[in-house]
Enzyme design. Sequence first.
Site, PDB file in Angstrom:
ATOM      1  N   LYS A 131      22.802  15.262 -17.561  1.00 32.50           N
ATOM      2  CA  LYS A 131      23.050  14.418 -18.746  1.00 32.50           C
ATOM      3  C   LYS A 131      21.709  14.149 -19.402  1.00 32.50           C
ATOM      4  O   LYS A 131      20.683  14.158 -18.743  1.00 32.50           O
ATOM      5  CB  LYS A 131      23.669  13.083 -18.312  1.00 32.50           C
ATOM      6  CG  LYS A 131      24.382  12.359 -19.433  1.00 32.50           C
ATOM      7  CD  LYS A 131      25.821  12.809 -19.538  1.00 32.50           C
ATOM      8  CE  LYS A 131      26.528  12.284 -20.730  1.00 32.50           C
ATOM      9  NZ  LYS A 131      27.975  12.607 -20.665  1.00 32.50           N
ATOM     10  N   ASP A 171      28.002  13.868 -26.629  1.00 33.05           N
ATOM     11  CA  ASP A 171      28.497  12.619 -26.016  1.00 33.05           C
ATOM     12  C   ASP A 171      28.404  11.594 -27.153  1.00 33.05           C
ATOM     13  O   ASP A 171      28.393  11.980 -28.337  1.00 33.05           O
ATOM     14  CB  ASP A 171      27.648  12.233 -24.797  1.00 33.05           C
ATOM     15  CG  ASP A 171      28.302  11.136 -23.948  1.00 33.05           C
ATOM     16  OD1 ASP A 171      29.205  11.448 -23.161  1.00 33.05           O
ATOM     17  OD2 ASP A 171      27.914   9.954 -24.078  1.00 33.05           O
TER      18      ASP A 171
END
Length: 450
Positions: A131, A171
């Site tokens: 991430k 995201d």
Amino acid sequence: MANNAYEALVKEFMAKIIAKNPAETEFHQAVEEVVESLVPYIEENPKYKAAKILERICEPERVILFRIPWLDDKGEVQVNKGFRIEMNSAIGPYKGGLRFHPTVNLGILKFLAFEQVFKNSLTTLPMGGGKGGSDFDPKGKSDNEVMHFCQSFMSELFRHVGPNTDVPAGDIGVGGREIGFLFGQYKRLRNEFTGVLTGKGREWGGSLIRPEATGYGATYFAEEMLKTRGESIKGKVVAISGSGNVAQFATEKVTEFGGKVVTLSDSSGYIYDPNGIDKEKLEYVMHLKNIKRGRIKEYAEKYGVEYHEGLRPWGVKCDIAMPCATQNEINGDEAKTLVDNGCYVISEGANMPSTPDAVNIFLEARILYGPGKAANAGGVAVSGLEMSQNSLRLSWTREEVDSKLHQIMKDIHATCEKFGRDGDFIDYVQGANIGGFVKVADAMMAQGVV
Ligand code: NDP
Ligand code: 2IT
């Protein structure tokens, strides 16, 4: 071993995690939830204990921190922080989204990367977990500013990513526009057209259904959970939070399945439309949020419905709740209100939207509670399908991708059931945590102490 002995082991483990990773509260929260499920399993399977798999899985393989300097429209220099957490590559290249939001910090990205490892494993596809992102706030920025920022971000990140190394995606705050700017800069720096990012435009290597995948997947997961009780979404009232990518396509699929979505929100408040957000109203929301980049309050003004400033939608009576905004957006009191009002299905489109208190309330009430790492895995699953199509240099039809997504969500449900069934109750938290863990742990064991 008795329950209190397990609790003591969890406490001991968490004390070490907190000492080693101070101030990363969201990371502690995500780890504790997983470790609570895994400790009993690991006690029964001591090979994982001897290999210190739990200790290793909580430590990122690599963390990259960098400076992102860029010029705004006034010619002023701006500086943001850039991050990429390469958490685990036991079963495939690092894979996971990028978040651009002013609240982004190391602890938040580590929690997201940690969750991603288990989620990606659950998809059955060969993807490790990662991430990244930045504390950059896209709100109020011009397209030019967003482009300059993305170019600067990729001017550092390009050395660390690649189609066989680490494949970022979107995201919060990162959608098609940002992926385009990031991809353009990567291609320019490397002189290579490759599948280094997913969520690309369909004309330049993107997969059909990737924009829809997370919201559709969370709806398919809710439908699978309901099936275990011989029910379906048809006729159900659904409260959704958020109004971004995940919320929009959850609304679309729930409506297509015959459910009625009555709420949407953003960080300023929520709207309540008792007649349901139908196809035409959803088109308005998509234009408002994706093109005009306005506030959800404008929906209430346009359609003459209630708007509740500064509140979240969990006080509204519903059968199904789908949190699709951000972490810790349902607290214990809100969970209690949901359950007291008759809500008995939670399908988490967001990552870790329920606080630990809220999760306990859902589990104690024995409702159908689908945690994010299972329920929202459809997004990364279709990212995995985008990677396959890029490698094959061909593209599958909408129907092909959607049917693969649907099957993957059914398989994830079956995995949760396999590891989480306890008599007539399915503990999806336990199921997802153990189901996601086993493949990664076995791969780590096979690859030695690396
Ligand atoms: P978007 O940026 O498209 O939308 C985010 C939405 O959530 C907006 O409505 C935003 O409101 C709201 N929101 C964001 N932060 C907060 C906050 N701190 N408090 C209240 N509301 C907030 O993001 P996505 O739809 O892509 O992501 C939503 C969630 O789904 C995130 O948790 C993400 O991690 C998760 N997720 C996303 C996937 C994907 O494929 N995109 C895959 C799996 C999970 P505002 O505009 O006011 O900021
Ligand atoms: O949280 C997530 O799973 C995502 N933001 C999507 C990640 C991806 O690589 O598609």
